[in-house]
Motif scaffolding. Structure first.
Motif, short mmCIF file in Angstrom:
data_model
loop_
_atom_site.label_atom_id
_atom_site.label_comp_id
_atom_site.label_asym_id
_atom_site.label_seq_id
_atom_site.Cartn_x
_atom_site.Cartn_y
_atom_site.Cartn_z
N GLU A 274 2.26 43.54 -15.66
CA GLU A 274 0.83 44.00 -15.62
C GLU A 274 -0.18 43.36 -14.54
N GLY A 275 -1.25 44.20 -14.12
CA GLY A 275 -2.22 43.80 -13.04
C GLY A 275 -3.07 44.86 -12.79
N PHE A 276 -3.54 44.96 -11.80
CA PHE A 276 -4.58 46.01 -11.27
C PHE A 276 -4.32 46.69 -10.18
N THR A 277 -4.49 48.23 -10.20
CA THR A 277 -4.13 48.72 -9.05
C THR A 277 -5.31 49.69 -8.52
N ASP A 278 -5.34 49.56 -7.03
CA ASP A 278 -6.38 50.56 -6.49
C ASP A 278 -5.37 51.56 -5.62
N ILE A 279 -4.34 51.94 -5.92
CA ILE A 279 -3.42 52.81 -5.03
C ILE A 279 -4.05 53.97 -4.97
N PHE A 280 -4.08 54.47 -3.74
CA PHE A 280 -4.59 55.85 -3.51
C PHE A 280 -3.45 56.64 -2.64
N ILE A 281 -3.12 58.04 -3.45
CA ILE A 281 -2.00 58.60 -3.24
C ILE A 281 -2.34 60.09 -2.67
N TYR A 282 -2.28 60.09 -1.43
CA TYR A 282 -2.62 61.37 -0.62
C TYR A 282 -1.64 62.15 0.24
N PRO A 283 -1.68 63.14 0.68
CA PRO A 283 -0.41 63.56 1.38
C PRO A 283 0.19 62.61 2.41
N GLY A 284 1.30 62.63 2.60
CA GLY A 284 2.19 61.63 3.56
C GLY A 284 2.71 60.53 2.69
N PHE A 285 2.12 60.41 1.49
CA PHE A 285 2.68 59.23 0.56
C PHE A 285 3.95 59.50 0.23
N GLU A 286 4.96 58.65 0.10
CA GLU A 286 6.32 58.68 -0.06
C GLU A 286 6.63 58.15 -1.70
N PHE A 287 6.90 59.21 -2.59
CA PHE A 287 7.01 58.84 -3.83
C PHE A 287 8.56 58.06 -4.20
N LYS A 288 8.47 56.97 -5.07
CA LYS A 288 9.61 56.28 -5.03
C LYS A 288 10.13 56.65 -6.67
N VAL A 289 9.28 56.92 -7.33
CA VAL A 289 9.68 57.07 -8.83
C VAL A 289 9.66 58.52 -9.52
N LEU A 290 8.43 59.17 -9.01
CA LEU A 290 8.43 60.32 -9.93
C LEU A 290 9.43 61.52 -9.52
N ASP A 291 9.72 62.36 -10.46
CA ASP A 291 10.61 63.70 -10.29
C ASP A 291 9.78 64.74 -10.84
N GLY A 292 8.83 64.60 -11.72
CA GLY A 292 8.10 65.44 -12.16
C GLY A 292 6.65 65.11 -12.56
N LEU A 293 5.63 65.95 -12.57
CA LEU A 293 4.25 65.63 -13.17
C LEU A 293 3.68 66.74 -14.02
N ILE A 294 3.17 66.30 -15.19
CA ILE A 294 2.40 67.04 -15.90
C ILE A 294 1.00 66.75 -15.68
N THR A 295 0.04 67.59 -15.26
CA THR A 295 -1.42 67.27 -15.03
C THR A 295 -2.30 68.37 -15.08
N ASN A 296 -3.47 68.03 -15.30
CA ASN A 296 -4.55 69.17 -15.32
C ASN A 296 -4.97 69.76 -13.89
N PHE A 297 -6.06 70.66 -14.15
CA PHE A 297 -6.62 71.06 -12.76
C PHE A 297 -7.87 70.16 -12.37
N HIS A 298 -7.83 69.58 -11.37
CA HIS A 298 -8.69 68.53 -10.80
C HIS A 298 -9.77 69.20 -9.95
N LEU A 299 -11.14 68.25 -9.89
CA LEU A 299 -12.20 69.05 -9.05
C LEU A 299 -11.90 68.85 -7.48
N PRO A 300 -12.58 69.74 -7.09
CA PRO A 300 -12.27 69.97 -5.63
C PRO A 300 -12.64 68.62 -4.98
N GLU A 301 -12.03 68.25 -3.82
CA GLU A 301 -12.23 67.22 -2.85
C GLU A 301 -12.34 65.74 -3.65
N SER A 302 -11.69 65.72 -4.84
CA SER A 302 -11.19 64.65 -5.46
C SER A 302 -10.05 63.86 -5.12
N THR A 303 -9.99 62.66 -5.41
CA THR A 303 -8.70 61.97 -5.31
C THR A 303 -7.27 62.50 -5.92
#
Length: 341
Positions: A274-303
């Motif tokens: 456990e701990g705190f995270t401020d990870i910022f994931i944007y194009p160029g990031f190399e995923f180490k765990v994820l194979d799939g993602l369920i997500t909603n539609f997000h705001l324009p220009e959002s992280t």
């Protein structure tokens, strides 16, 4: 990349104001990264895209009814407090409106006096540190008088507080819901488990920073807010077993994704922590765990749209969003979902 690269035009009427009933009747846009295809489905169809041996990892954080309305003791002036983060037992970092009424030493009462508050400090960003006092358990009192801290783009009244909670929410502490999980019903989860798909949980308490706009033009200069997470031993074990056996690890929501990728980046593997995270994931990031993602539609220009662009590919995601707008999908917290495989 520039923040403006993540802009898309969204008609206001597509911002969902109320949740659908039943939960799993929302629409589902299915994205296949390998085939570069889009399919229009409903959320209850998600089971058709999950395989025996897959693992869903969901965030079991529960939203605090953190918006409370009260009066200033001296003058009776009306105030609104939004609880942001627990500092100690009944001491909270709080956003107060209007702030000028909340100087150090000022006292307030809420719910006809069942909850009382004293401002003990003012932070550099203007947030107040507040000590609360009540006869009952603090969270029981909050449940009686607090309102859900719905995002600013939702203006309709929420009639049932539980509709801004996932059916598996357990660990109290979020200022906003992990909204990808809102589509699951207990029945759908039972059907998913019966297919041989396992479900595990992490906890990440969502902060209001999740709605904070990116104010810099250069994406790489943006600083993320920090949020508390926990990965239980059973979850770490299931993730590692799934990977070893060739199954897919599918995150339910960006909060689960950020938790898993934070731990993997920190330790090189998934382990209980456990701990705190401020990870910022944007194009160029190399995923180490994820194979799939369920997500909603997000705001324009959002992280968050930057995160899904990192996972699925920038062009593919921006085209998918255009398609969703054209097909009149419902957007944001109470909106429709996307499954990226």
């Amino acid at each position: 990349m520039k923040t403006s690269d993540f802009y898309y035009d969204l008609p206001k009427e597509l911002i969902a104001q109320t949740p659908l009933e039943p939960r799993d009747s929302s629409r589902l846009l299915v994205l296949d990264r390998e085939k570069q295809t889009l399919e229009h489905k409903h959320f209850y169809d998600i089971i058709d895209y999950l395989n025996e041996g897959d693992l869903l990892v969901a965030n079991d954080s529960r939203v605090l009814p953190a918006r409370i309305y009260g009066i200033k003791d001296e003058t009776g002036a009306k105030v609104e407090f939004l609880l942001l983060k627990q500092v100690a037992n009944n001491r909270w970092e709080t956003l107060c409106k209007p702030g000028k009424k909340a100087k150090v030493g000022t006292k307030f009462s809420f719910g006809n006096g069942i909850l009382r508050a004293t401002v003990v400090d003012v932070k550099d960003d203007g947030n107040r540190i507040v000590d609360f006092d009540c006869e009952e358990n603090f969270f029981t009192t909050l449940d009686k008088i607090g309102q859900m801290p719905l995002p600013p783009y939702i203006t309709a009244e929420l009639k049932d507080k539980e509709r801004y909670q996932t059916v598996y929410s357990h660990e109290l502490g979020s200022a906003a819901a992990p909204t990808a999980g809102l589509h699951f019903t207990t029945e759908l989860m039972d059907r998913i488990k019966a297919k041989g798909v396992k479900i595990a949980y992490v906890t990440l308490h969502v902060g209001l920073g999740t709605f904070r706009p990116v104010k810099v033009d250069d994406v790489t200069k943006h600083k993320m807010h920090s949020e508390h997470y926990e990965v239980p031993e059973e979850t770490a074990k299931l993730i590692n077993e799934t990977k070893k056996n060739g199954g897919r690890v599918i995150a339910v929501g960006t909060t689960s994704c950020r938790t898993l990728e934070s731990v993997a980046a920190m330790y090189g593997e998934i382990k209980p922590c456990e701990g705190f995270t401020d990870i910022f994931i944007y194009p160029g990031f190399e995923f180490k765990v994820l194979d799939g993602l369920i997500t909603n539609f997000h705001l324009p220009e959002s992280t968050l749209i930057m995160l899904v662009s990192a996972f699925a590919g920038y062009d593919f995601i921006m085209n998918a969003y255009k398609e969703a707008v054209k097909e009149k999908y419902r957007f944001f917290s109470f909106g429709d979902a996307m499954f990226i495989s």
